[in-house]
Design an enzyme around this catalytic site. Structure first.
Site, PDB file in Angstrom:
ATOM      1  N   TYR A 187       0.872  -1.155   0.000  1.00 27.62           N
ATOM      2  CA  TYR A 187       0.000   0.000   0.000  1.00 27.62           C
ATOM      3  C   TYR A 187       0.918   1.216   0.000  1.00 27.62           C
ATOM      4  O   TYR A 187       1.803   1.323   0.846  1.00 27.62           O
ATOM      5  CB  TYR A 187      -0.892   0.011   1.243  1.00 27.62           C
ATOM      6  CG  TYR A 187      -2.105  -0.869   1.144  1.00 27.62           C
ATOM      7  CD1 TYR A 187      -2.951  -0.803   0.046  1.00 27.62           C
ATOM      8  CD2 TYR A 187      -2.428  -1.771   2.157  1.00 27.62           C
ATOM      9  CE1 TYR A 187      -4.067  -1.601  -0.053  1.00 27.62           C
ATOM     10  CE2 TYR A 187      -3.551  -2.578   2.074  1.00 27.62           C
ATOM     11  CZ  TYR A 187      -4.366  -2.483   0.970  1.00 27.62           C
ATOM     12  OH  TYR A 187      -5.489  -3.278   0.876  1.00 27.62           O
ATOM     13  N   ARG A 205     -17.417   1.089   4.377  1.00 19.11           N
ATOM     14  CA  ARG A 205     -17.551  -0.246   4.952  1.00 19.11           C
ATOM     15  C   ARG A 205     -18.490  -0.234   6.158  1.00 19.11           C
ATOM     16  O   ARG A 205     -18.105  -0.460   7.298  1.00 19.11           O
ATOM     17  CB  ARG A 205     -16.184  -0.821   5.315  1.00 19.11           C
ATOM     18  CG  ARG A 205     -15.255  -0.915   4.115  1.00 19.11           C
ATOM     19  CD  ARG A 205     -13.977  -1.669   4.398  1.00 19.11           C
ATOM     20  NE  ARG A 205     -13.055  -1.526   3.277  1.00 19.11           N
ATOM     21  CZ  ARG A 205     -11.846  -2.072   3.236  1.00 19.11           C
ATOM     22  NH1 ARG A 205     -11.411  -2.795   4.251  1.00 19.11           N
ATOM     23  NH2 ARG A 205     -11.074  -1.886   2.183  1.00 19.11           N
ATOM     24  N   HIS A 220     -11.401  -5.208  -5.755  1.00 22.98           N
ATOM     25  CA  HIS A 220     -11.147  -5.232  -4.309  1.00 22.98           C
ATOM     26  C   HIS A 220     -12.264  -5.954  -3.549  1.00 22.98           C
ATOM     27  O   HIS A 220     -12.562  -5.631  -2.396  1.00 22.98           O
ATOM     28  CB  HIS A 220     -10.981  -3.799  -3.767  1.00 22.98           C
ATOM     29  CG  HIS A 220      -9.918  -3.689  -2.710  1.00 22.98           C
ATOM     30  ND1 HIS A 220      -8.675  -3.168  -2.941  1.00 22.98           N
ATOM     31  CD2 HIS A 220      -9.911  -4.043  -1.394  1.00 22.98           C
ATOM     32  CE1 HIS A 220      -7.955  -3.192  -1.835  1.00 22.98           C
ATOM     33  NE2 HIS A 220      -8.689  -3.728  -0.880  1.00 22.98           N
ATOM     34  N   ARG A 260     -14.936  -4.013  -1.595  1.00 22.14           N
ATOM     35  CA  ARG A 260     -14.669  -3.348  -0.323  1.00 22.14           C
ATOM     36  C   ARG A 260     -14.374  -1.854  -0.482  1.00 22.14           C
ATOM     37  O   ARG A 260     -14.318  -1.130   0.512  1.00 22.14           O
ATOM     38  CB  ARG A 260     -13.500  -4.041   0.388  1.00 22.14           C
ATOM     39  CG  ARG A 260     -13.863  -5.423   0.865  1.00 22.14           C
ATOM     40  CD  ARG A 260     -12.654  -6.227   1.304  1.00 22.14           C
ATOM     41  NE  ARG A 260     -12.163  -5.882   2.623  1.00 22.14           N
ATOM     42  CZ  ARG A 260     -12.642  -6.363   3.772  1.00 22.14           C
ATOM     43  NH1 ARG A 260     -13.672  -7.191   3.758  1.00 22.14           N
ATOM     44  NH2 ARG A 260     -12.108  -6.025   4.931  1.00 22.14           N
TER      45      ARG A 260
END
Length: 387
Positions: free
Chosen positions: A133, A168, A278, A281
């Site tokens: 990341y 989320r 992803h 998400r």
């Protein structure tokens, strides 16, 4: 008891996992964002891919060996990175790395795992991939890459589909913080899941050990504002070029859904493109990964390695992705459902499920190599008006 008799499919492992981990852990693992429409969209796209069974081919002995980025893997399936893996099941990173090394499939360690590259690299050995990341600070970026390389990771996966945190909502309702800050409700959930509780007691509170070395937090941040998020950049094309210059081995760019982006990334030095939404998400408005895969394969031609994830639950799903243009497939949640169900032996059992299902379905299609199944596609699946 032979686990095959009780858990013959990933769906069985998923159900058992839900019954063995605390609710807040389940919400972290299983949730997406928004209305969670991407998850069923991924599944529906896969299920629309049909094949013509083959007859009168005689004995078929499939070979699953798949060459990717300079190495032969035992089958075209690997372990995708999952953040806070050790929260889902104690010792998850090491357990999955051991399984991957034994099974000769790739294991990808997340930047926001609960273990450091130095701990997991020797366990994964030559099957180890490291997912980055993108940190904002160039010094941190260079240091992490040096540590990953020195720990033995040979493939770098740069994730580029997180320009900012997603909401989320299920995780917010579960009041999950990173690292977990146990509320009375959570303590009750933990008490009801003794295997997870005892394992976590032995392993210690799940923490983002790598990122915490660069930034200390008080533990009160929500799950979408942990150290990985607070240190993370919104990468641009210059960031990709900088990473390409720093990393000497194979570079995979993860989170690509647009053919134009894929073409530009190939020109920028990417060795493989990882097509992924992803798992739903990040963005609830994304198309199915499989639809993006078809478009990207058409744009890049047959030679560029394309890695796929999104809704894979079986060996048949792996073959569906390969038939639609993937070179390789990855699962993230699936391996963790298996760990939650059976602990470390669950990962090996899932590898057996996928291996045996690949073989069984290739025999039905008369295919001795995974790449041959595309020739058995039912013609209607090439018509986009039916997709």
């Amino acid at each position: 008891m032979d686990p095959t008799l009780r858990f013959p499919a990933l769906s069985d492992l998923k159900a058992a996992c839900k019954a063995r981990v605390p609710w807040f852990v389940w919400e972290y693992l299983d949730s997406a964002t928004g209305s969670e429409s991407v998850k069923p969209r991924n599944r529906a796209a896969l299920e629309r891919v049909l094949f013509r069974p083959a007859i009168l081919r005689g004995p078929i002995a499939p070979d699953l060996t798949t060459h990717l980025l300079g190495i032969d893997y035992a089958m075209p399936v690997g372990v995708a990175p999952v953040g806070m893996s050790g929260l889902i099941w104690p010792g998850a990173e090491a357990a999955l790395a051991r399984m991957a090394q034994a099974r000769r499939i790739p294991y990808t360690l997340s930047t926001v795992a609960t273990q450091t590259p130095e701990t997991i690299g020797p366990v994964a050995g030559d099957m180890g991939w490291f997912q980055l990341y993108p940190p904002k600070d160039p010094g941190i970026r260079a240091d992490i890459l040096t540590r990953a390389r020195n720990a033995g990771f040979r493939v770098l996966v740069l994730t580029v589909d997180l320009p900012g945190p997603s909401r989320r909502e299920r995780q917010l309702r579960a009041q999950l913080a990173i690292p977990p800050k146990l509320t009375p409700s959570m303590l009750l959930q933990v008490a009801q899941r003794p295997a997870w509780a005892l394992g976590t007691l032995r392993a210690g509170t799940p923490r983002l050990r790598l990122m915490e070395e660069y930034l200390k937090l008080d533990g009160n941040a929500p799950s979408t504002a942990h150290p990985g998020y607070l240190l993370r950049a919104a990468p641009d094309w210059e960031y990709v070029r900088a990473v390409r210059d720093l990393w000497e081995g194979p570079l995979v760019i993860k989170g690509v859904m647009d053919p134009a982006d894929a073409q530009r990334l190939r020109n920028a030095g990417a060795d493989a493109i990882w097509v992924s939404n992803h798992g739903g998400r990040q963005f609830d408005g994304a198309p199915a990964s499989l639809d993006a895969l078809r478009d990207i394969r058409a744009a890049l031609g047959p030679d560029m390695p394309l890695i796929y994830d999104g809704g894979v639950e079986s060996g048949l799903d792996v073959l569906r992705a390969l038939a639609c243009g993937a070179s390789f497939t990855m699962l993230g949640r699936g391996w963790h459902y298996a760990l939650g169900a059976l602990g470390e032996r669950g990962a090996d059992h899932l590898a057996t499920i996928l291996h045996d299902d690949l073989i069984a379905n290739m025999v039905q299609m008369g295919a001795t190599r995974p790449e041959q199944v595309a020739s058995q596609l039912a013609q209607s699946n090439n018509r986009r008006d039916e997709m």
